[in-house]
Design an enzyme around this catalytic site. Structure first.
Site, PDB file in Angstrom:
ATOM      1  N   HIS A  19       0.835  -1.198   0.000  1.00 13.79           N
ATOM      2  CA  HIS A  19       0.000   0.000   0.000  1.00 13.79           C
ATOM      3  C   HIS A  19       0.864   1.239   0.000  1.00 13.79           C
ATOM      4  CE1 HIS A  19      -0.201   1.214   4.513  1.00 13.79           C
ATOM      5  NE2 HIS A  19       0.881   0.504   4.303  1.00 13.79           N
ATOM      6  N   CYS A  77       3.889   5.009   5.774  1.00 14.43           N
ATOM      7  CA  CYS A  77       3.939   3.775   6.559  1.00 14.43           C
ATOM      8  C   CYS A  77       5.375   3.253   6.585  1.00 14.43           C
ATOM      9  CB  CYS A  77       3.013   2.729   5.933  1.00 14.43           C
ATOM     10  SG  CYS A  77       3.028   1.127   6.772  1.00 14.43           S
ATOM     11  N   GLN A  95      -7.394  -2.775   9.591  1.00 12.96           N
ATOM     12  CA  GLN A  95      -8.632  -2.026   9.768  1.00 12.96           C
ATOM     13  C   GLN A  95      -9.635  -2.479   8.700  1.00 12.96           C
ATOM     14  OE1 GLN A  95      -8.005   2.295  10.479  1.00 12.96           O
ATOM     15  NE2 GLN A  95      -5.847   1.725  10.670  1.00 12.96           N
ATOM     16  N   SER A 118      -5.924   5.466   9.841  1.00 14.97           N
ATOM     17  CA  SER A 118      -4.494   5.743   9.654  1.00 14.97           C
ATOM     18  C   SER A 118      -4.233   6.822   8.610  1.00 14.97           C
ATOM     19  CB  SER A 118      -3.758   4.472   9.226  1.00 14.97           C
ATOM     20  OG  SER A 118      -3.847   3.493  10.224  1.00 14.97           O
ATOM     21  N   HIS A 121      -5.202   5.411   1.588  1.00 16.61           N
ATOM     22  CA  HIS A 121      -4.325   4.405   0.994  1.00 16.61           C
ATOM     23  C   HIS A 121      -4.730   4.115  -0.451  1.00 16.61           C
ATOM     24  CE1 HIS A 121      -3.807   2.656   5.222  1.00 16.61           C
ATOM     25  NE2 HIS A 121      -4.977   3.237   5.317  1.00 16.61           N
TER      26      HIS A 121
END
Length: 128
Positions: A19, A77, A95, A118, A121
């Site tokens: 991702h 990330c 998630q 977060s 993505h």
């Protein structure tokens, strides 16, 4: 023998994905793992930035390579170090919106923008 069957069932239910994450000021932890700096951009700015990156990826002659290069250069990330590769994971480990989007993709497909706590993505489904 029973343990082997359990292991192969688990492997069948796992997926693997990479991702590219763009965090924003509303992210649950707005610190970029790539820069170690706080993210101050808005969610709308993060989406706009990610949409441009996604367009660059899907219009590339080698989308998987472009995805990996851009994830390395831009993802917030810690997986940026691996071109965004998160490795294999099963249900309940990510998630929910991320999990659902990943399981819905075929291997080699790239998601639209996925919104989680977060950040935002783009996901590339990889072979196990």
């Amino acid at each position: 023998k029973k343990q082997k069957n359990t292991r192969s069932l688990k492997k069948m239910s796992e997926v693997r994905a990479a991702h590219l994450l763009i965090k924003h000021s509303g992210s649950r932890n707005p610190i970029s793992r790539r820069t170690n700096k706080e993210t101050t951009i808005s969610k709308d700015e993060a989406i706009a930035s990610l949409q441009k990156l996604r367009t660059e990826i899907v219009s590339s002659s080698d989308p998987a390579k472009t995805f990996q290069d851009l994830a390395t250069a831009r993802s917030d990330c810690s997986s940026y170090k691996r071109g965004g590769d998160l490795g294999p994971f099963g249900r309940g480990q990510m998630q929910r919106p991320f999990e659902e989007a990943t399981y819905a993709l075929k291997i080699g497909e790239i998601s639209d923008i996925v919104d989680t706590d977060s950040g935002v993505h783009v996901i590339l489904r990889l072979p196990l």
